[in-house]
Scaffold this active site. Structure first.
Site, PDB file in Angstrom:
ATOM      1  N   ASP A   1       2.971   6.162  -5.564  1.00  0.00           N
ATOM      2  CA  ASP A   1       2.909   6.337  -7.016  1.00  0.00           C
ATOM      3  C   ASP A   1       2.090   7.598  -7.268  1.00  0.00           C
ATOM      4  OD1 ASP A   1       2.309   6.300  -9.733  1.00  0.00           O
ATOM      5  OD2 ASP A   1       2.122   4.124  -9.831  1.00  0.00           O
TER       6      ASP A   1
ATOM      7  N   ARG B   1      -0.538   7.668 -10.155  1.00  0.00           N
ATOM      8  CA  ARG B   1      -1.725   6.882  -9.811  1.00  0.00           C
ATOM      9  C   ARG B   1      -2.631   7.618  -8.835  1.00  0.00           C
ATOM     10  NH1 ARG B   1      -2.840   4.451  -5.121  1.00  0.00           N
ATOM     11  NH2 ARG B   1      -4.092   2.530  -5.064  1.00  0.00           N
TER      12      ARG B   1
ATOM     13  N   GLY C   1     -11.982  -3.000  -3.139  1.00  0.00           N
ATOM     14  CA  GLY C   1     -10.564  -3.178  -2.839  1.00  0.00           C
ATOM     15  C   GLY C   1     -10.002  -1.906  -2.247  1.00  0.00           C
TER      16      GLY C   1
ATOM     17  N   GLU D   1      -4.330 -10.438 -12.451  1.00  0.00           N
ATOM     18  CA  GLU D   1      -4.963 -10.501 -11.136  1.00  0.00           C
ATOM     19  C   GLU D   1      -6.467 -10.671 -11.212  1.00  0.00           C
ATOM     20  OE1 GLU D   1      -3.758  -7.818  -8.016  1.00  0.00           O
ATOM     21  OE2 GLU D   1      -1.950  -7.292  -9.126  1.00  0.00           O
TER      22      GLU D   1
ATOM     23  N   ASP E   1     -12.765  -4.574   1.426  1.00  0.00           N
ATOM     24  CA  ASP E   1     -11.494  -5.232   1.151  1.00  0.00           C
ATOM     25  C   ASP E   1     -11.486  -6.590   1.841  1.00  0.00           C
ATOM     26  OD1 ASP E   1      -8.523  -3.803   0.187  1.00  0.00           O
ATOM     27  OD2 ASP E   1      -8.585  -5.866   0.916  1.00  0.00           O
TER      28      ASP E   1
ATOM     29  N   HIS F   1       4.239   2.724 -11.058  1.00  0.00           N
ATOM     30  CA  HIS F   1       4.753   1.458 -10.534  1.00  0.00           C
ATOM     31  C   HIS F   1       4.427   0.287 -11.459  1.00  0.00           C
ATOM     32  CE1 HIS F   1       0.593   1.089  -8.923  1.00  0.00           C
ATOM     33  NE2 HIS F   1       0.812  -0.197  -9.024  1.00  0.00           N
TER      34      HIS F   1
ATOM     35  N   HIS G   1       0.829  -1.211   0.000  1.00  0.00           N
ATOM     36  CA  HIS G   1       0.000   0.000   0.000  1.00  0.00           C
ATOM     37  C   HIS G   1       0.863   1.261   0.000  1.00  0.00           C
ATOM     38  CE1 HIS G   1      -3.487  -2.554   0.600  1.00  0.00           C
ATOM     39  NE2 HIS G   1      -2.727  -3.236   1.435  1.00  0.00           N
TER      40      HIS G   1
ATOM     41  N   GLU H   1      -9.294   0.774  -7.861  1.00  0.00           N
ATOM     42  CA  GLU H   1      -8.023   0.730  -8.575  1.00  0.00           C
ATOM     43  C   GLU H   1      -7.713  -0.752  -8.752  1.00  0.00           C
ATOM     44  OE1 GLU H   1      -4.922  -0.271  -9.505  1.00  0.00           O
ATOM     45  OE2 GLU H   1      -3.776   0.671  -7.888  1.00  0.00           O
TER      46      GLU H   1
ATOM     47  N   GLU I   1     -17.991 -10.492  -3.304  1.00  0.00           N
ATOM     48  CA  GLU I   1     -18.948 -11.573  -3.540  1.00  0.00           C
ATOM     49  C   GLU I   1     -19.718 -11.944  -2.283  1.00  0.00           C
ATOM     50  OE1 GLU I   1     -15.464 -12.085  -6.370  1.00  0.00           O
ATOM     51  OE2 GLU I   1     -15.805 -11.443  -4.309  1.00  0.00           O
TER      52      GLU I   1
END
Length: 414
Positions: A79, A82, A106, A180, A128, A358, A73, A171, A157
């Site tokens: 970054d 970002r 997330g 991923e 998350d 990154h 993190h 993100e 989910e």
């Protein structure tokens, strides 16, 4: 997303009990884990009692665990491109976010959720599946926002939200955009909770592919063995090529390495999970110069456009937009790397000539370079598919031909 934990050329299989995995490429970084799974087989409109919770695999659990490390993190937040682009996008859409309900898919440390609260969001669900959510809750509390930001520890989910939402922010991007498979979690959140006409940030993504020449990299990794302190170590070349070029590598290139530019497009409002399982596109390039072709580079852009109006039953036809990689611009050396965009669209770019991120660029090298002349055609097809072993891995099947010779390259991002 930040995809790597101590980059290494030893692409071992990850132990599902080990959240820290070795990845591909060069350099040193933490690996990005994740926060979703592709097992969901739903489509638009599957909500409420129609929603079936997919299983959580050992790979998923290892993936979530890898995101518990603070270094991941830290690197994402540091970054600048970002993080500042996301904050700018949120503030650009402040008039739409103010007074509305947001889901952050997330959420990590909760920084995007806090940006949304600062933009006036009425309520933010910060989700998350990693234990970093425990710290996110403390961060939210320390900033006196726990009355508006609800941190939920669990998969998209699995968690329940008892209302429709106006905005989804995430993100989710990995190497080559799709590594991923976290976009699947955004799709699930969209199909479960997003109101018709709701906002998704980012809204669109473009994956770029370009043939590249990179003699310095080839020389450093391969030609080095031809003369080592006056010793002929050419017997090492087959192994050196396998170790250096069998798997994709993440590194930084410049526009000078690129022979021409095309792209494939993803619409986050309409793309389905099924479409992401396998994407095939044909390409046809004309080289802008005479040079050795060492392989292909991949990078991506994401756009933050305004809300799209859906019908009440989400009846829009899903579209990945995976048109063939364009050859129209490949004959024009003055054409840049980016497709035309609407003037108001804010863009986060990982292109070689833009400010570094990154993500850098992903390179798929050939074992042996191919000499190409200016205007020589390079054509073939590429298929990106989720691995059956672990859906977070990305299989690459590349077919290419030039100068009367044809080749096939198989690789995987683990």
């Amino acid at each position: 997303m930040l995809p790597s934990s101590g980059f290494d050329n030893s692409n071992r299989q990850p132990d599902p009990s080990d959240g820290r995995r070795l990845a591909f490429g060069q350099g040193q970084r933490f690996q990005r884990g994740g926060r979703g799974t592709r097992e969901y087989r739903g489509s638009r409109g599957l909500r409420g009692s129609n929603y079936i919770t997919p299983p959580c695999t050992d790979f998923d659990r290892a993936y979530f665990q890898s995101y518990s490390h603070v270094g991941i993190h830290e690197e994402m937040i540091k970054d600048h491109v970002r993080t500042e682009t996301y904050r700018s996008a949120i503030m650009q859409h402040q008039s739409y976010i103010a007074g509305k309900v947001v889901v952050d898919v997330g959420c990590g440390t909760g920084i995007l959720s806090i940006f949304c609260a600062q933009a006036g969001a009425k309520r933010v669900y910060a989700i998350d599946a990693s234990d970093i959510a425990v710290q996110a809750k403390e961060v939210v509390k320390a900033n006196n926002l726990d009355d508006r930001i609800i941190v939920l520890l669990g998969r998209v989910e699995d968690v329940d939200i008892d209302e429709e939402v106006d905005i989804i922010i995430s993100e989710w991007m990995g190497y080559m955009l799709l590594y991923e498979s976290m976009l699947s979690s955004v799709i699930i959140a969209r199909d479960r909770w997003l109101k018709p006409g709701g906002l998704i940030l980012p809204s669109h993504a473009s994956l770029y592919m370009a043939p590249v020449t990179h003699p310095e990299r080839y020389s450093e990794s391969i030609d080095f063995w031809r003369n080592v302190y006056g010793i002929d170590m050419s017997a090492m070349l087959p192994l050196a090529k396998q170790c250096a070029f069998e798997e994709p590598s993440v590194e930084t290139i410049t526009g000078e390495n690129v022979l021409t530019w095309p792209f494939v497009h993803v619409d986050c409002y309409t793309v389905t999970i099924q479409e992401l399982e396998s994407i095939t596109a044909r390409y046809r390039f004309a080289s802008m110069m005479t040079a050795p072709l060492h392989g292909f580079a991949f990078w991506f852009d994401v756009e933050f456009r305004g809300p799209t109006i859906f019908t009440a039953n989400y009846s829009l036809q899903p579209s990945l937009g995976n048109e063939p990689f364009s050859s129209d611009s490949s004959n024009d050396p003055n054409v840049g790397n980016k497709r035309s965009r609407s003037n108001e669209a804010l863009v986060l770019s990982t292109a070689p000539e833009d400010a570094p991120t990154h993500w850098q660029q992903t390179l798929l090298y050939f074992f042996d370079p191919i000499d190409v002349k200016q205007d020589q055609v390079i054509e073939g097809s590429i298929t990106l598919s989720q691995s059956k072993e672990n859906a977070r891995f990305l299989n690459i099947h590349l077919e290419y031909a030039s100068g009367g010779r044809s080749f096939v390259k198989e690789s995987v991002i683990r």
